[in-house]
Design a protein around this motif. Structure first.
Motif, mmCIF file in Angstrom:
data_model
loop_
_atom_site.group_PDB
_atom_site.id
_atom_site.type_symbol
_atom_site.label_atom_id
_atom_site.label_comp_id
_atom_site.label_asym_id
_atom_site.label_seq_id
_atom_site.Cartn_x
_atom_site.Cartn_y
_atom_site.Cartn_z
ATOM 1 N N ASP A 143 37.757 51.106 42.088
ATOM 2 C CA ASP A 143 38.258 51.425 43.493
ATOM 3 C C ASP A 143 38.692 52.968 43.390
ATOM 4 O O ASP A 143 39.520 53.033 42.582
ATOM 5 C CB ASP A 143 39.365 50.599 43.918
ATOM 6 N N LEU A 152 35.180 46.330 31.130
ATOM 7 C CA LEU A 152 34.527 44.888 31.636
ATOM 8 C C LEU A 152 35.612 44.146 32.309
ATOM 9 O O LEU A 152 36.938 43.846 32.061
ATOM 10 C CB LEU A 152 34.497 44.180 30.136
ATOM 11 N N GLN A 195 36.849 44.727 35.160
ATOM 12 C CA GLN A 195 37.819 45.558 35.960
ATOM 13 C C GLN A 195 37.304 46.145 37.320
ATOM 14 O O GLN A 195 36.177 46.834 37.067
ATOM 15 C CB GLN A 195 38.578 46.515 35.367
ATOM 16 N N GLN A 240 35.160 44.079 47.199
ATOM 17 C CA GLN A 240 36.132 44.455 46.121
ATOM 18 C C GLN A 240 37.117 42.875 46.047
ATOM 19 O O GLN A 240 38.136 42.918 45.892
ATOM 20 C CB GLN A 240 37.074 45.423 46.686
ATOM 21 N N GLU A 250 33.427 45.944 23.240
ATOM 22 C CA GLU A 250 33.376 45.228 24.550
ATOM 23 C C GLU A 250 33.405 46.523 25.436
ATOM 24 O O GLU A 250 34.227 47.283 25.310
ATOM 25 C CB GLU A 250 34.706 44.558 24.593
ATOM 26 N N HIS A 254 35.707 55.870 36.217
ATOM 27 C CA HIS A 254 36.388 56.891 36.816
ATOM 28 C C HIS A 254 35.489 58.029 36.389
ATOM 29 O O HIS A 254 35.295 59.143 37.343
ATOM 30 C CB HIS A 254 37.615 57.068 36.732
ATOM 31 N N ASN A 260 33.522 53.776 31.367
ATOM 32 C CA ASN A 260 34.766 54.338 32.054
ATOM 33 C C ASN A 260 34.158 54.952 33.648
ATOM 34 O O ASN A 260 33.743 56.027 33.686
ATOM 35 C CB ASN A 260 34.936 55.549 31.283
ATOM 36 N N MET A 290 32.006 40.999 34.617
ATOM 37 C CA MET A 290 32.032 39.811 33.622
ATOM 38 C C MET A 290 31.598 38.673 34.762
ATOM 39 O O MET A 290 32.180 38.182 35.544
ATOM 40 C CB MET A 290 33.520 39.558 33.350
ATOM 41 N N THR A 333 35.781 43.257 19.101
ATOM 42 C CA THR A 333 36.221 43.479 20.382
ATOM 43 C C THR A 333 35.960 44.826 20.864
ATOM 44 O O THR A 333 36.316 45.179 21.994
ATOM 45 C CB THR A 333 37.713 42.871 20.611
#
Lengths: 304, 407
Positions: free
Chosen positions: A300, A295, A297, A88, A291, A176, A174, A37, A288
């Protein structure tokens, strides 16, 4: 005849106000699909507007100004990418700080320096420019504007059809899962921000050395935030995002033109229209769900 | 615990846990153990100092490149903010609203809700305060109280709208609070441009009214103690300090604060522990809006401006207050000195601009300082963690995948 003239004038001015938004929106769209974002788009546009005028003034060539502006946007994208997707640091924090830094820096430098005015040339297409109403708006613009004809389909193709774009979208939806398949998530997001910075830089530089020819304090005046509103309004789809840019550009043009035409419309409402429409779009439509799921996030690997 | 990797790991985890256990009951030694700074702590402090020096150097280079004098600018900032009682008065007047915004931000951030719309909440707070102050015919200091209460409610309502949008339509909170800020600016501008709502009654030779409201009646303003040459303290500062102290106590010592912190660390765990996550995070957002709104009320009612509502009344206090909370890493206690530093920069910047150096220099210095304070702990943590995980990854089986929690 007069009504046709007025419509033609408002449309032409609306299109001119749309073009910088459209460049930047292509970039913001791409960055958001990758999950960033990016609110430092305001800094990208403002910073590049300033450096493009400074470079054009120093070299006498607005084209060089345009290129320097583009590189400035890229640099800000590079800084943002490394701070938020390598170190980060929260992406909103980075964006806020960059916006405030660039606003302060450009305001300080413009009040301590003077620049000569330069503008890129007009490219008017004979024949087509004489079409009533739309001719003046679409076929009588500064030459970089026509780059959009290339850039919008290219951005769409890159995001929706290329392998790189598929990985980009995976990273935004996604991270991960993308990581498990071997995609370097933060690397992709940094690349997306570089590309976003380049396009936003082009938009900012176009505003400065394209439309206006000079720089004034806080020149973009929140256009970066309007671009964010356009991407939200467009429900993270490129076509609707571009439509959003056009609607917001036209509402801006109407705000400027209507008093002269003797029509009174609430100025504040027209300025607030982009934000209001973006919020309403999120509230009323089921957009939404489109979206990008990740977004805003950070990714890590160890925090999964 | 022989390899350096293992020591670092222990350091980064909880440096005083085992120590505190062993010294159970011995209050003095426990307090000392608390003060022990871990290795990552020293690294953070060191890196911060280095980055602050770099930020100072860059700012000085900027001043030099435009033909100014860095020492002269520094002296101007000092003169305007801390050199005498009048400077301190201005500094503290600027500190109060910043501290209020920052304390509210700490509450929302502790709950894991990232509010970035303080600027708009400040404006709406000032607007609500102006409505009450100009429309209610209440005499005496009760009016000032009502102005502040209305301001807090206004800010809470504005932030509450974002909370409702998140609850029912899943609208991203940072995004909605950001967009609502721009709506707030235009809403206030419209109100002070409409004669039937809040615009000042036309006056003077031109007969044209500007886009400002009438000044708040004297009864609605906050009292100030002290006379001009000596130190002046506005009631807004007391309110800010008391509320910040209350926030610090509530967050660290109350059951409510514990729930909030648990939710911020892991919404899923909090939910399983019986916390009503949706309600509590909405309340936290509304409270942070109330603090920002109150800051708007203080801006309106204290002698920092002209006591009139206008769209520029917030003067970036919302954005700066947010930066204060970021630098303080969401600890209200730390926010006090940081808000004071920002107050010094604001007061000094005003004086600086009167000497011919543009005020914008302060914005540059401020942004660089924020980066210098925010980056080190995150950088050090990332580097140490990366090194630690490289050390243990060979001995541990892969961590089981946990479902991701929507933030």
């Amino acid at each position: 005849m007069s009504a046709v003239n007025d419509a033609s004038t408002i449309l032409a001015s609306g299109v001119r106000l749309t073009i910088p938004l459209a460049f930047a929106a292509c970039g913001e769209y791409l960055a958001e699909r990758a999950g960033t974002m990016n609110i430092s788009i305001e800094a990208m546009m403002l910073g590049s507007a300033f450096t493009s005028v400074a470079a054009a003034s120093a070299t006498g060539s607005p084209t060089i100004g345009l290129i320097v502006g583009l590189l400035t946007g890229m640099l800000i994208g590079f800084i943002h990418g490394n701070l938020s997707h390598r170190a980060q640091i929260n992406t909103f924090v980075v964006g806020l700080v960059l916006n405030s830094l660039v606003l302060g820096l450009t305001s300080y430098l413009i009040s301590t320096n003077t620049f000569t005015s330069h503008q890129v040339s007009l490219l008017s297409i004979p024949g087509l420019r004489d079409i009533p109403i739309v001719g003046k708006a679409l076929f009588n613009d500064r030459w970089p504007a026509y780059l959009l004809i290339l850039l919008v389909p290219l951005t769409w193709w890159v995001v929706e059809r290329s392998r790189w774009g598929l990985e980009l979208r995976a990273v935004g939806e996604n991270p991960h899962a993308a990581d498990v398949t071997g995609i370097k998530v933060n690397h992709r997001r940094r690349q997306a921000l570089l590309w976003c910075g380049t396009l936003a830089g082009l938009g900012g530089a176009y505003l400065a050395v394209g439309e206006v020819g000079s720089f004034n304090q806080n020149m973009t005046a929140g256009r970066g935030y309007i671009v964010i509103a356009a991407v939200i309004f467009g429900a993270w789809r490129l076509g609707r995002t571009m439509l959003g840019c056009l609607v917001f550009g036209l509402s801006d043009a109407m705000r400027l033109a209507l008093p002269a035409l003797g029509v009174t419309l609430n100025t504040q409402l027209l300025i607030a229209a982009p934000y209001l429409l973006a919020l309403l779009a999120m509230l009323l439509f089921t957009t939404t769900q489109r979206e990008p799921a990740a977004l805003g996030q950070p990714f890590d690997r160890s925090s999964a | 615990m022989t390899t350096s990797t293992m020591t670092e790991q222990a350091d980064t985890a909880a440096p005083d846990d085992d120590v505190a256990e062993r010294l159970d009951g011995d209050w003095g030694r426990r307090a000392l153990a608390r003060l022990r700074v871990s290795r990552s702590g020293w690294l953070t402090v060191g890196l911060t100092v280095v980055l602050v020096v770099i930020a100072g150097g860059l700012s000085a280079a900027l001043i030099l490149s435009t033909g100014g004098s860095p020492s002269g600018s520094l002296h101007a900032v000092w003169t305007g903010s801390m050199a005498n009682a009048a400077g301190w008065s201005t500094t503290l007047l600027n500190t109060a609203p910043l501290l209020l915004v920052a304390a509210g931000t700490c509450i929302a951030a502790t709950a894991g809700t990232f509010n970035i719309g303080q600027e708009g909440q400040v404006l709406i707070g000032a607007m609500a305060g102006a409505f009450v102050g100009l429309r209610l015919s209440v005499q005496g200091p009760l009016l000032a109280v009502l102005v502040l209460v209305a301001a807090a409610l206004g800010g809470a309502l504005w932030a509450g709208l974002s909370a409702l949008m998140y609850r029912y339509r899943n609208v991203n909170i940072p995004v909605s609070t950001l967009l609502m800020t721009f709506l707030a600016v235009e809403l206030v501008d419209w109100m002070v441009s409409s004669p039937s709502i809040l615009q000042e009654t036309a006056q003077g030779s031109s007969g044209l009214a500007s886009s400002v409201s009438n000044p708040l009646p004297a009864a609605g303003r906050l009292a100030t103690t002290g006379q001009y040459p000596s130190l002046q303290l506005n009631a807004g500062l007391y309110i800010a300090v008391i509320l910040t102290a209350l926030t610090a106590i509530m967050l660290t010592r109350s059951r409510w604060g514990f729930r909030l912190r648990m939710m911020g660390l892991s919404p899923l765990a909090a939910k399983h522990a019986g916390v009503r996550v949706a309600l509590l995070s909405g309340v936290a957002l509304a409270i942070s809006g109330a603090f920002a709104g109150l800051a708007g009320g203080v801006l309106l009612a204290s002698p920092i401006g002209s006591n009139r509502l206008q769209s520029g009344i917030s003067d970036n206090v919302g954005w700066d207050g947010l930066l204060v909370a970021l630098v303080a890493r969401n600890r209200p206690g730390v926010a006090v000195p940081v808000a004071l530093l920002f107050g010094v920069l604001r007061a000094g910047g005003d004086f600086l601009s009167s000497t011919g150096v543009p005020y914008f220099l302060v914005d540059v210095v401020k942004s660089l300082l924020v980066l210098a304070f925010v980056a080190p702990p995150i950088l050090i943590d990332a580097v140490l963690r990366r090194r630690a995980s490289r050390g243990v990854v060979a001995h541990l089986p892969a961590a089981p995948a946990t479902p991701e929690v929507a933030a």
